[in-house]
Design a protein around this motif. Structure first.
Motif, PDB file in Angstrom:
ATOM      1  N   GLU A  32      11.357  29.900 -20.371  1.00 59.66           N
ATOM      2  CA  GLU A  32      10.170  30.757 -20.540  1.00 59.66           C
ATOM      3  C   GLU A  32      10.504  32.018 -21.334  1.00 59.66           C
ATOM      4  OE1 GLU A  32       6.954  30.676 -20.233  1.00 59.66           O
ATOM      5  OE2 GLU A  32       6.783  28.752 -19.232  1.00 59.66           O
ATOM      6  N   ARG A  33      11.658  32.629 -21.040  1.00 56.60           N
ATOM      7  CA  ARG A  33      12.065  33.825 -21.798  1.00 56.60           C
ATOM      8  C   ARG A  33      12.339  33.478 -23.260  1.00 56.60           C
ATOM      9  NH1 ARG A  33      15.090  35.018 -17.199  1.00 56.60           N
ATOM     10  NH2 ARG A  33      17.033  34.427 -18.222  1.00 56.60           N
ATOM     11  N   LEU A  34      12.990  32.343 -23.491  1.00 54.14           N
ATOM     12  CA  LEU A  34      13.276  31.910 -24.852  1.00 54.14           C
ATOM     13  C   LEU A  34      11.978  31.626 -25.606  1.00 54.14           C
ATOM     14  CD1 LEU A  34      15.219  31.092 -27.090  1.00 54.14           C
ATOM     15  CD2 LEU A  34      15.408  28.831 -25.996  1.00 54.14           C
ATOM     16  N   TYR A  35      11.057  30.942 -24.961  1.00 51.22           N
ATOM     17  CA  TYR A  35       9.765  30.657 -25.588  1.00 51.22           C
ATOM     18  C   TYR A  35       9.030  31.955 -25.937  1.00 51.22           C
ATOM     19  CZ  TYR A  35       4.878  29.346 -26.103  1.00 51.22           C
ATOM     20  OH  TYR A  35       3.594  29.226 -26.567  1.00 51.22           O
ATOM     21  N   ALA A  36       9.064  32.931 -25.049  1.00 48.87           N
ATOM     22  CA  ALA A  36       8.408  34.219 -25.317  1.00 48.87           C
ATOM     23  C   ALA A  36       9.036  34.896 -26.531  1.00 48.87           C
ATOM     24  CB  ALA A  36       8.507  35.126 -24.090  1.00 48.87           C
ATOM     25  N   ASP A  37      10.357  34.817 -26.657  1.00 43.52           N
ATOM     26  CA  ASP A  37      11.031  35.386 -27.827  1.00 43.52           C
ATOM     27  C   ASP A  37      10.658  34.622 -29.096  1.00 43.52           C
ATOM     28  OD1 ASP A  37      12.277  37.291 -26.254  1.00 43.52           O
ATOM     29  OD2 ASP A  37      14.192  36.201 -26.146  1.00 43.52           O
ATOM     30  N   ILE A  38      10.633  33.318 -29.010  1.00 46.90           N
ATOM     31  CA  ILE A  38      10.276  32.483 -30.160  1.00 46.90           C
ATOM     32  C   ILE A  38       8.849  32.801 -30.605  1.00 46.90           C
ATOM     33  CG2 ILE A  38       9.742  30.101 -30.857  1.00 46.90           C
ATOM     34  CD1 ILE A  38      12.160  29.242 -29.080  1.00 46.90           C
ATOM     35  N   ALA A  39       7.952  32.958 -29.655  1.00 44.33           N
ATOM     36  CA  ALA A  39       6.543  33.221 -29.982  1.00 44.33           C
ATOM     37  C   ALA A  39       6.372  34.531 -30.755  1.00 44.33           C
ATOM     38  CB  ALA A  39       5.701  33.239 -28.706  1.00 44.33           C
ATOM     39  N   LYS A  40       7.304  35.473 -30.579  1.00 44.34           N
ATOM     40  CA  LYS A  40       7.232  36.760 -31.283  1.00 44.34           C
ATOM     41  C   LYS A  40       7.869  36.711 -32.671  1.00 44.34           C
ATOM     42  CE  LYS A  40       7.924  39.113 -26.949  1.00 44.34           C
ATOM     43  NZ  LYS A  40       8.894  39.900 -26.193  1.00 44.34           N
ATOM     44  N   ASP A  41       8.565  35.638 -33.003  1.00 40.51           N
ATOM     45  CA  ASP A  41       9.285  35.535 -34.269  1.00 40.51           C
ATOM     46  C   ASP A  41       8.295  35.551 -35.434  1.00 40.51           C
ATOM     47  OD1 ASP A  41      10.676  34.534 -36.580  1.00 40.51           O
ATOM     48  OD2 ASP A  41      12.169  33.665 -35.255  1.00 40.51           O
ATOM     49  N   PRO A  42       8.431  36.474 -36.384  1.00 37.41           N
ATOM     50  CA  PRO A  42       7.471  36.591 -37.479  1.00 37.41           C
ATOM     51  C   PRO A  42       7.532  35.460 -38.511  1.00 37.41           C
ATOM     52  CG  PRO A  42       9.273  38.135 -37.808  1.00 37.41           C
ATOM     53  CD  PRO A  42       9.475  37.504 -36.444  1.00 37.41           C
ATOM     54  N   ARG A  43       8.498  34.570 -38.376  1.00 37.67           N
ATOM     55  CA  ARG A  43       8.603  33.463 -39.337  1.00 37.67           C
ATOM     56  C   ARG A  43       7.564  32.379 -39.111  1.00 37.67           C
ATOM     57  NH1 ARG A  43      15.037  32.758 -38.665  1.00 37.67           N
ATOM     58  NH2 ARG A  43      14.357  33.155 -36.528  1.00 37.67           N
ATOM     59  N   HIS A  44       6.810  32.509 -38.004  1.00 34.07           N
ATOM     60  CA  HIS A  44       5.735  31.537 -37.767  1.00 34.07           C
ATOM     61  C   HIS A  44       4.578  32.197 -37.039  1.00 34.07           C
ATOM     62  CE1 HIS A  44       7.580  30.053 -33.700  1.00 34.07           C
ATOM     63  NE2 HIS A  44       7.587  31.349 -33.802  1.00 34.07           N
ATOM     64  N   LYS A  45       3.476  31.465 -36.964  1.00 36.85           N
ATOM     65  CA  LYS A  45       2.243  31.963 -36.341  1.00 36.85           C
ATOM     66  C   LYS A  45       1.583  30.813 -35.594  1.00 36.85           C
ATOM     67  CE  LYS A  45       0.027  30.976 -40.674  1.00 36.85           C
ATOM     68  NZ  LYS A  45      -0.268  31.425 -41.972  1.00 36.85           N
ATOM     69  N   ASN A  46       0.491  31.125 -34.913  1.00 38.84           N
ATOM     70  CA  ASN A  46      -0.248  30.095 -34.152  1.00 38.84           C
ATOM     71  C   ASN A  46       0.682  29.317 -33.226  1.00 38.84           C
ATOM     72  OD1 ASN A  46      -2.290  31.016 -35.756  1.00 38.84           O
ATOM     73  ND2 ASN A  46      -2.721  29.069 -36.738  1.00 38.84           N
ATOM     74  N   VAL A  47       1.524  30.030 -32.520  1.00 40.65           N
ATOM     75  CA  VAL A  47       2.451  29.400 -31.580  1.00 40.65           C
ATOM     76  C   VAL A  47       1.651  28.991 -30.343  1.00 40.65           C
ATOM     77  CG1 VAL A  47       4.557  29.694 -30.233  1.00 40.65           C
ATOM     78  CG2 VAL A  47       4.317  30.847 -32.449  1.00 40.65           C
ATOM     79  N   LEU A  48       1.644  27.698 -30.066  1.00 37.96           N
ATOM     80  CA  LEU A  48       0.863  27.170 -28.945  1.00 37.96           C
ATOM     81  C   LEU A  48       1.744  26.316 -28.049  1.00 37.96           C
ATOM     82  CD1 LEU A  48      -2.297  25.984 -30.910  1.00 37.96           C
ATOM     83  CD2 LEU A  48      -2.069  28.063 -29.548  1.00 37.96           C
ATOM     84  N   LYS A  49       1.707  26.610 -26.756  1.00 35.98           N
ATOM     85  CA  LYS A  49       2.425  25.785 -25.789  1.00 35.98           C
ATOM     86  C   LYS A  49       1.639  24.494 -25.600  1.00 35.98           C
ATOM     87  CE  LYS A  49       4.152  27.890 -22.201  1.00 35.98           C
ATOM     88  NZ  LYS A  49       4.315  28.501 -20.845  1.00 35.98           N
ATOM     89  N   VAL A  50       2.302  23.382 -25.830  1.00 33.79           N
ATOM     90  CA  VAL A  50       1.681  22.066 -25.683  1.00 33.79           C
ATOM     91  C   VAL A  50       1.759  21.616 -24.226  1.00 33.79           C
ATOM     92  CG1 VAL A  50       1.858  19.628 -26.346  1.00 33.79           C
ATOM     93  CG2 VAL A  50       2.159  21.423 -28.072  1.00 33.79           C
ATOM     94  N   CYS A  51       2.936  21.736 -23.637  1.00 35.51           N
ATOM     95  CA  CYS A  51       3.112  21.339 -22.246  1.00 35.51           C
ATOM     96  C   CYS A  51       4.419  21.901 -21.708  1.00 35.51           C
ATOM     97  CB  CYS A  51       3.093  19.816 -22.104  1.00 35.51           C
ATOM     98  SG  CYS A  51       4.388  18.974 -23.042  1.00 35.51           S
ATOM     99  N   LYS A  52       4.470  21.986 -20.411  1.00 31.15           N
ATOM    100  CA  LYS A  52       5.695  22.364 -19.703  1.00 31.15           C
ATOM    101  C   LYS A  52       5.736  21.508 -18.452  1.00 31.15           C
ATOM    102  CE  LYS A  52       7.241  26.115 -16.970  1.00 31.15           C
ATOM    103  NZ  LYS A  52       7.180  27.536 -16.677  1.00 31.15           N
ATOM    104  N   ASP A  53       6.803  20.721 -18.336  1.00 29.75           N
ATOM    105  CA  ASP A  53       6.917  19.786 -17.227  1.00 29.75           C
ATOM    106  C   ASP A  53       8.261  19.938 -16.529  1.00 29.75           C
ATOM    107  OD1 ASP A  53       4.451  18.330 -17.876  1.00 29.75           O
ATOM    108  OD2 ASP A  53       5.562  17.596 -19.615  1.00 29.75           O
ATOM    109  N   PRO A  54       8.272  19.811 -15.204  1.00 26.96           N
ATOM    110  CA  PRO A  54       9.557  19.786 -14.510  1.00 26.96           C
ATOM    111  C   PRO A  54      10.291  18.487 -14.870  1.00 26.96           C
ATOM    112  CG  PRO A  54       7.751  19.368 -12.978  1.00 26.96           C
ATOM    113  CD  PRO A  54       7.135  19.667 -14.313  1.00 26.96           C
TER     114      PRO A  54
END
Length: 141
Positions: free
Chosen positions: A60-82
């Protein structure tokens, strides 16, 4: 805390060159190895789809950091499964650059990947998972 698999999609802010993709991939591999995160990254004409596997809070922390990366936009979580086992256990980050030729080997995917729409995968998460698995055996670099 348990292990999860998180899949997201995004649009690049520009068309990445092979050298830029290699740099991004090396950065991801180095970071993921430190975090004990595995996964797979697919790229096609400015479209990214990525699976991240690891401990829930780390992913989750890594995803939050990735979502802030200016090299991309429209970052959407598709799914998260155990998960109890990793789908990509040997890769700090597997990678494939999807081409028309490689997509021809994935029945049913060529049409909608001609002009990838991130919302398609949010609405159809099984397609995202299937696509990542289809390219699992075809590492690009």
């Amino acid at each position: 805390m348990g292990m999860v698999s998180l899949v997201y999609v995004s649009l690049a802010d520009h068309m990445f060159t092979d050298d830029e993709l290699k740099g991004l991939l090396q950065e991801a591999r180095d970071n993921n190895q430190k975090l004990n995160v595995t996964g797979m990254l697919l790229y096609r004409d400015g479209f990214f789809i990525q699976a991240l596997e690891g401990e829930d809070d780390v992913v989750e922390r890594l995803y939050a950091d990735i979502a802030k990366d200016p090299r991309h936009k429209n970052v959407l979580k598709v799914c998260k499964d155990p998960v109890t086992t990793r789908s990509f256990p040997d890769w700090s980050m597997g990678f494939n650059k999807m081409s028309t030729a490689s997509l021809d080997q994935v029945p049913g995917y060529t049409t909608f990947l001609d002009n990838p729409n991130p919302m398609f995968f949010v609405e159809h998460p099984s397609h995202a998972k299937d696509l990542l698995k289809a390219f699992q055996q075809q590492i690009y670099f």
